[in-house]
Design a protein around this motif. Structure first.
Motif, mmCIF file in Angstrom:
data_model
loop_
_atom_site.group_PDB
_atom_site.id
_atom_site.type_symbol
_atom_site.label_atom_id
_atom_site.label_comp_id
_atom_site.label_asym_id
_atom_site.label_seq_id
_atom_site.Cartn_x
_atom_site.Cartn_y
_atom_site.Cartn_z
ATOM 1 N N GLU A 1 137.593 32.594 62.891
ATOM 2 C CA GLU A 1 137.512 33.643 63.909
ATOM 3 C C GLU A 1 137.234 33.022 65.282
ATOM 4 O O GLU A 1 137.803 33.445 66.298
ATOM 5 N N ARG B 1 131.993 35.420 62.885
ATOM 6 C CA ARG B 1 131.725 35.507 61.447
ATOM 7 C C ARG B 1 132.022 34.204 60.724
ATOM 8 O O ARG B 1 131.371 33.879 59.735
ATOM 9 N N ASN B 2 132.997 33.450 61.228
ATOM 10 C CA ASN B 2 133.344 32.181 60.599
ATOM 11 C C ASN B 2 134.088 31.316 61.611
ATOM 12 O O ASN B 2 134.400 31.768 62.731
ATOM 13 N N ASP C 1 131.822 25.847 61.456
ATOM 14 C CA ASP C 1 131.542 27.018 60.633
ATOM 15 C C ASP C 1 130.030 27.243 60.474
ATOM 16 O O ASP C 1 129.586 28.372 60.299
ATOM 17 N N ARG D 1 130.228 28.172 65.814
ATOM 18 C CA ARG D 1 130.605 29.593 65.862
ATOM 19 C C ARG D 1 129.420 30.474 66.255
ATOM 20 O O ARG D 1 129.596 31.616 66.685
#
Length: 466
Positions: free
Chosen positions: A332, A328-329, A312, A316
């Motif tokens: 995703e 975004r996180n 995270d 990512r």
């Protein structure tokens, strides 16, 4: 101290269950074939040179019989936790010893890949059409991993010594196993361009050889995604995926929802990635204004992170190039990078083996996506990349024999279409290998960088087996 006590508790619990285990328990693996198994062209075994059409189901039942054999774990490693922990902390330094010849590839984005070839002398005595085993290692591993050597030591041994006599190439991810990071980019479970470039180089170097993929854990996910993305253009002629994490989001949630999953496995993997990032920090933060450098700065603030924490914060963002990255996180990224929902697009023979008691991968899709080329197997035990059983005087892995039988089948007995796959490969003015239709990607060998690589010891500061 808390983690140590948890490990001790698991060992005691495993010892108890070893005595409680019934000798009559069913250890038979579950093997799933599609309702309409693919029919493949194979050489007849009568030595006539003729071919015949046989379904992949019949081929595995008759030529890969060990796939259907029971797995009997070592009495002192009776459950998935202990199998996995031994994979990390066991001493395999004297087992399956391997040396490689390392070739470094420079990529057009500034990155570097490390390809480890075996046998280390490049074995010019081998025929041009000798099958090549292409390996993708696990999360923070490399060619030194015991699970890699267990298969390659036998696959690359001469036939007269009981081996297959094949070549092998381990594709080491950026920053792994001593490969330098030379651009602000790491790797991830979903990014496949580095695999694509490595296979382009290998296919160009050995155009007559069938390329046989073998992936472990994260590397399995990368190979599976590559095959699905390439379809008919895949440079790989087959693949075997061991302990593939499949649905990254669901399996990550499974880790976080249990004490051992979160505090042992997830934190073990997250901390391994953080240590790897720190080792190459200088290359990742050369431009302090770059978004990857900023993400690295945030990752440095993490203390004993879970895999989810690290992903995270860093993966990512730095796990691949645009347009997909940054996400975004972590969720995703996990949804995008999963492989469970694309196996229907694979166009080569594909075998996947997972363990039912794997504490890292708890969600395993067994339907094969309705693909007749896909075979899914679930053993009763084995943990994550373990499968330790008693060998003739030593600790062996159950998976070694089935994988070798599979490699022999797909490497020597199945008749592959000799037509080159994918677009035309050409060399540009700067010496980069490019492929028509994928010209934005290029690689070239770094002259003078080749060297002998000792594959028998791990990487300082990084836990093996993950």
């Amino acid at each position: 101290m808390g983690v140590l006590l948890s490990v001790v508790g698991l060992i005691l619990m495993g010892t108890f269950f070893s005595f409680a285990r019934s000798s009559s328990s069913n250890n038979q693996p579950v093997v799933h074939f599609d309702k309409k198994p693919a029919v493949l062209t194979v050489k007849k075994r009568d030595g006539s040179g003729d071919t015949e059409q046989v379904s992949i189901k019949v081929l595995l039942e008759t030529r890969c019989k060990s796939l259907f054999s029971e797995f009997h774990p070592l009495w002192w490693l009776p459950n998935g936790h202990l199998q996995t922990i031994y994979c990390v902390f066991g001493d395999f330094s004297k087992s399956d010893r391997m040396w490689f010849h390392r070739t470094l590839l420079k990529l057009t984005d500034g990155g570097t890949l490390g390809l480890d070839f075996a046998p280390a002398d490049h074995s010019e005595k081998l025929k041009k059409d000798t099958p090549i085993v292409i390996v993708q290692h696990g999360l923070t591993g490399g060619s030194y991993e015991p699970y890699v050597r267990a298969i390659l030591s036998r696959a690359c041994a001469p036939v007269e010594e009981g081996g297959l006599g094949y070549r092998a190439v381990v594709i080491n991810f950026r920053g792994c196993a001593g490969v330098p990071i030379t651009s602000p980019l790491l790797y991830s479970a979903g990014h496949t361009d580095d695999t694509r470039l490595a296979l382009r180089y290998i296919a160009h170097k050995y155009p007559d050889a069938p390329l046989l993929g073998v992936g472990f854990s994260l590397g399995s996910n990368v190979i599976t995604r590559y095959l699905a993305e390439e379809g008919e253009d895949s440079k790989l002629h087959s693949a075997c995926a061991l302990a593939c994490p499949w649905n990254l989001k669901e399996n990550n949630e499974g880790l976080l929802n249990s004490f051992t999953g979160k505090h042992i496995y997830s934190k073990g993997m997250g901390s391994n990635l953080l240590r790897l990032m720190k080792k190459h920090l200088h290359a990742l933060i050369q431009d302090p204004n770059h978004y990857v450098a900023k993400a690295a700065g945030e990752a440095l603030k993490l203390k004993n992170p879970t895999l989810n924490d690290f992903d995270d914060t860093f993966t990512r963002i730095a796990g691949g190039p645009a347009p997909h990255f940054p996400f975004r996180n972590a969720d995703e990224y996990y949804i995008w990078g999963s492989s469970h929902n694309i196996v229907d697009r694979i166009r080569v023979p594909f075998l996947a083996i997972n363990a039912a008691d794997d504490p890292v991968v708890r969600n395993v899709p067994m339907d094969g996506g309705g693909n007749g080329l896909v075979v899914m197997e679930l053993t009763t035990g084995g943990g994550h990349l373990g499968w330790f059983q008693a060998g003739p005087g030593f600790v062996d892995r159950w998976t070694t024999k089935p994988v070798l039988e599979w490699l022999k089948l797909v490497g020597e007995e199945i008749v592959h279409d000799p037509t080159p796959r994918g677009g035309l490969i050409y060399t540009d003015a700067d010496g980069f290998l490019r492929e028509k239709g994928k010209g934005h990607l290029g690689c070239k060998e770094i002259e003078g960088a080749g060297a002998l690589f000792d594959g028998n010891s791990g990487e300082d500061g990084v836990l093996q087996g993950l």
